[in-house]
Design a protein around this motif. Structure first.
Motif, PDB file in Angstrom:
ATOM      1  N   ALA A 118       0.827  -1.210   0.000  1.00  0.00           N
ATOM      2  CA  ALA A 118       0.000   0.000   0.000  1.00  0.00           C
ATOM      3  C   ALA A 118       0.863   1.262   0.000  1.00  0.00           C
ATOM      4  N   ALA A 119       2.015   1.203   0.692  1.00  0.00           N
ATOM      5  CA  ALA A 119       2.925   2.350   0.711  1.00  0.00           C
ATOM      6  C   ALA A 119       3.489   2.630  -0.674  1.00  0.00           C
ATOM      7  N   VAL A 120       3.887   1.575  -1.375  1.00  0.00           N
ATOM      8  CA  VAL A 120       4.432   1.769  -2.729  1.00  0.00           C
ATOM      9  C   VAL A 120       3.333   2.245  -3.679  1.00  0.00           C
ATOM     10  N   ALA A 121       2.147   1.678  -3.549  1.00  0.00           N
ATOM     11  CA  ALA A 121       1.026   2.123  -4.386  1.00  0.00           C
ATOM     12  C   ALA A 121       0.747   3.602  -4.171  1.00  0.00           C
ATOM     13  N   HIS A 122       0.784   4.032  -2.911  1.00  0.00           N
ATOM     14  CA  HIS A 122       0.536   5.450  -2.603  1.00  0.00           C
ATOM     15  C   HIS A 122       1.638   6.334  -3.181  1.00  0.00           C
ATOM     16  N   ALA A 123       2.901   5.899  -3.029  1.00  0.00           N
ATOM     17  CA  ALA A 123       4.010   6.685  -3.574  1.00  0.00           C
ATOM     18  C   ALA A 123       3.912   6.818  -5.092  1.00  0.00           C
ATOM     19  N   LEU A 124       3.417   5.772  -5.743  1.00  0.00           N
ATOM     20  CA  LEU A 124       3.252   5.799  -7.200  1.00  0.00           C
ATOM     21  C   LEU A 124       2.016   6.568  -7.625  1.00  0.00           C
ATOM     22  N   GLY A 125       1.139   6.890  -6.673  1.00  0.00           N
ATOM     23  CA  GLY A 125      -0.093   7.590  -7.009  1.00  0.00           C
ATOM     24  C   GLY A 125      -1.077   6.727  -7.758  1.00  0.00           C
ATOM     25  N   LEU A 126      -1.117   5.422  -7.442  1.00  0.00           N
ATOM     26  CA  LEU A 126      -2.032   4.538  -8.146  1.00  0.00           C
ATOM     27  C   LEU A 126      -3.474   4.849  -7.771  1.00  0.00           C
ATOM     28  N   PRO A 127      -4.413   4.642  -8.671  1.00  0.00           N
ATOM     29  CA  PRO A 127      -5.817   4.910  -8.378  1.00  0.00           C
ATOM     30  C   PRO A 127      -6.275   4.172  -7.124  1.00  0.00           C
ATOM     31  N   GLY A 128      -6.988   4.882  -6.276  1.00  0.00           N
ATOM     32  CA  GLY A 128      -7.524   4.279  -5.072  1.00  0.00           C
ATOM     33  C   GLY A 128      -6.566   4.230  -3.900  1.00  0.00           C
ATOM     34  N   SER A 129      -5.308   4.634  -4.097  1.00  0.00           N
ATOM     35  CA  SER A 129      -4.339   4.585  -3.003  1.00  0.00           C
ATOM     36  C   SER A 129      -4.405   5.855  -2.174  1.00  0.00           C
ATOM     37  N   ASP A 130      -4.039   5.742  -0.903  1.00  0.00           N
ATOM     38  CA  ASP A 130      -4.002   6.898  -0.016  1.00  0.00           C
ATOM     39  C   ASP A 130      -3.016   6.616   1.107  1.00  0.00           C
ATOM     40  N   ASP A 131      -3.008   7.469   2.122  1.00  0.00           N
ATOM     41  CA  ASP A 131      -2.028   7.303   3.195  1.00  0.00           C
ATOM     42  C   ASP A 131      -2.545   6.462   4.352  1.00  0.00           C
ATOM     43  N   SER A 132      -3.622   5.722   4.142  1.00  0.00           N
ATOM     44  CA  SER A 132      -4.158   4.926   5.244  1.00  0.00           C
ATOM     45  C   SER A 132      -3.193   3.833   5.698  1.00  0.00           C
ATOM     46  N   TRP A 133      -2.194   3.503   4.873  1.00  0.00           N
ATOM     47  CA  TRP A 133      -1.206   2.509   5.287  1.00  0.00           C
ATOM     48  C   TRP A 133      -0.385   3.010   6.470  1.00  0.00           C
ATOM     49  N   THR A 134      -0.359   4.330   6.690  1.00  0.00           N
ATOM     50  CA  THR A 134       0.399   4.891   7.814  1.00  0.00           C
ATOM     51  C   THR A 134      -0.387   4.850   9.119  1.00  0.00           C
ATOM     52  N   HIS A 135      -1.661   4.528   9.066  1.00  0.00           N
ATOM     53  CA  HIS A 135      -2.497   4.561  10.257  1.00  0.00           C
ATOM     54  C   HIS A 135      -2.140   3.415  11.199  1.00  0.00           C
ATOM     55  N   PRO A 136      -2.235   3.632  12.497  1.00  0.00           N
ATOM     56  CA  PRO A 136      -1.936   2.545  13.443  1.00  0.00           C
ATOM     57  C   PRO A 136      -2.962   1.432  13.350  1.00  0.00           C
ATOM     58  N   LEU A 137      -2.539   0.225  13.695  1.00  0.00           N
ATOM     59  CA  LEU A 137      -3.473  -0.888  13.784  1.00  0.00           C
ATOM     60  C   LEU A 137      -4.406  -0.663  14.968  1.00  0.00           C
ATOM     61  N   PRO A 138      -5.605  -1.212  14.905  1.00  0.00           N
ATOM     62  CA  PRO A 138      -6.503  -1.091  16.053  1.00  0.00           C
ATOM     63  C   PRO A 138      -5.929  -1.788  17.275  1.00  0.00           C
ATOM     64  N   PRO A 139      -6.345  -1.381  18.465  1.00  0.00           N
ATOM     65  CA  PRO A 139      -5.826  -2.034  19.682  1.00  0.00           C
ATOM     66  C   PRO A 139      -6.135  -3.520  19.653  1.00  0.00           C
ATOM     67  N   PRO A 140      -5.260  -4.334  20.235  1.00  0.00           N
ATOM     68  CA  PRO A 140      -5.541  -5.774  20.286  1.00  0.00           C
ATOM     69  C   PRO A 140      -6.753  -6.048  21.156  1.00  0.00           C
ATOM     70  N   SER A 141      -7.404  -7.154  20.895  1.00  0.00           N
ATOM     71  CA  SER A 141      -8.560  -7.530  21.692  1.00  0.00           C
ATOM     72  C   SER A 141      -8.126  -7.881  23.104  1.00  0.00           C
ATOM     73  N   ALA A 142      -9.099  -7.948  23.997  1.00  0.00           N
ATOM     74  CA  ALA A 142      -8.793  -8.245  25.395  1.00  0.00           C
ATOM     75  C   ALA A 142      -8.144  -9.612  25.549  1.00  0.00           C
ATOM     76  N   ALA A 143      -8.471 -10.529  24.625  1.00  0.00           N
ATOM     77  CA  ALA A 143      -7.924 -11.884  24.708  1.00  0.00           C
ATOM     78  C   ALA A 143      -6.489 -11.967  24.204  1.00  0.00           C
ATOM     79  N   ALA A 144      -6.074 -10.949  23.444  1.00  0.00           N
ATOM     80  CA  ALA A 144      -4.727 -10.988  22.872  1.00  0.00           C
ATOM     81  C   ALA A 144      -3.726 -10.406  23.860  1.00  0.00           C
ATOM     82  N   PRO A 145      -2.501 -10.948  23.898  1.00  0.00           N
ATOM     83  CA  PRO A 145      -1.486 -10.390  24.803  1.00  0.00           C
ATOM     84  C   PRO A 145      -1.092  -8.998  24.355  1.00  0.00           C
ATOM     85  N   PRO A 146      -0.849  -8.082  25.285  1.00  0.00           N
ATOM     86  CA  PRO A 146      -0.472  -6.720  24.910  1.00  0.00           C
ATOM     87  C   PRO A 146       0.863  -6.700  24.183  1.00  0.00           C
TER      88      PRO A 146
END
Length: 286
Positions: free
Chosen positions: A188-216
């Motif tokens: 997604a980062a390379v697609a965004h750098a190339l300016g491909l259709p539909g690409s944006d900077d959302s690849w830079t966004h943090p992942l959602p917090p892990p679920s309560a069952a997942a280890p921190p």
């Protein structure tokens, strides 16, 4: 250059471009270049052909010596060149020498008319504390990659500064290769750098917090670092001392241009983390 049509995409590089850390359902390496081709390029470029010349363990000079001539013979209109991490890990590292090999590839491919993309590397210490001494090397190489890319009009995907790149969930257990989520973010980062259709900077966004069952995902303990060193760093060092490489005897997984339909279809949406069980929700190959 948004809207440009690509008919022939060729990827050059080492294990990251080969796809280690991102196995398909048959256990074969997939990786960000496959994801870029199938998920970001092919939907907007019908008839796209794709070759992947990357081989694990290769130094930048070996990528140049072994892959550049083959890439030029395929006459790509898009090429990606990503190499240098294996050089950074070697005792004798010369940033100018490594960047010189990369620049030679940039120059040859752009001179033939290809659009070329590359990327910068994250500070390994943010992923593996034991790799802190490598930080200045990575910084020096990234600086030279940017300068060489500017001289030849090469597109650079800047993965260096975004906090998400150090999220352990983006990395495989060996911490040397991206995992499936990480490979999808790189694509997604390379697609965004190339300016491909539909690409944006959302690849830079943090992942959602892990679920309560997942280890921190917090700082790793000293015991965890020792286990990692024994399982992954130790074997790597043994190969180096013996003058061997993980790529010995291997050849490119996709040496010729083939229809992208032969790559497992991967839609362009970013992989996320499933809120129920914390597992990767990236699509599986059919």
């Amino acid at each position: 250059m948004p809207g440009r049509e690509y008919l022939r995409y060729v990827a050059l590089g080492d294990s990251q471009t080969e796809g280690l850390g991102d196995p398909d359902d048959a256990g074969r390496p997939r990786g960000w270049a496959d994801r870029l081709a199938a998920g970001h390029l092919a939907p907007h470029n019908p008839g796209l052909l794709y070759a992947n010349l990357a081989v694990r363990g290769r130094l930048a000079g070996q990528v140049r010596d072994e892959q550049l001539a083959a890439a030029l013979a395929l006459r790509p209109d898009l090429a990606t060149v990503v190499a240098g991490v294996n050089d950074v890990l070697r005792p004798r590292f010369d940033a100018d020498e490594v960047a010189g090999h990369l620049e030679a590839m940039f120059a040859a491919l752009t001179a033939q008319g290809a659009r070329v993309a590359t990327l910068t590397f994250p500070d390994a210490a943010r992923i593996t504390p034991l790799a802190r001494p490598l930080g200045p090397r990575v910084t020096a190489l990234n600086h030279r990659i940017r300068r060489a890319a500017h001289r030849h009009g090469v597109v650079v995907a800047e993965t260096t500064h975004h906090p998400v790149v150090s999220d352990p969930r983006l990395w495989s257990p060996d911490r040397l290769h991206a995992g499936p989520l990480g490979h999808e973010r790189i694509a997604a980062a390379v697609a965004h750098a190339l300016g491909l259709p539909g690409s944006d900077d959302s690849w830079t966004h943090p992942l959602p917090p892990p679920s309560a069952a997942a280890p921190p995902a917090g700082p790793r303990s000293a015991a965890a670092e020792v286990r990692w060193a024994a399982a992954f760093l130790g074997p790597w060092l043994v190969r180096r001392l013996r003058g061997r490489s993980s790529g010995d005897g291997r050849t490119a997984k996709r040496p010729g241009l083939l229809p992208v339909a032969s790559v497992a279809h991967l839609p362009p949406g970013l992989a996320t983390v499933d809120g129920k069980d914390g597992k990767s929700a990236h699509p599986k190959s059919p």
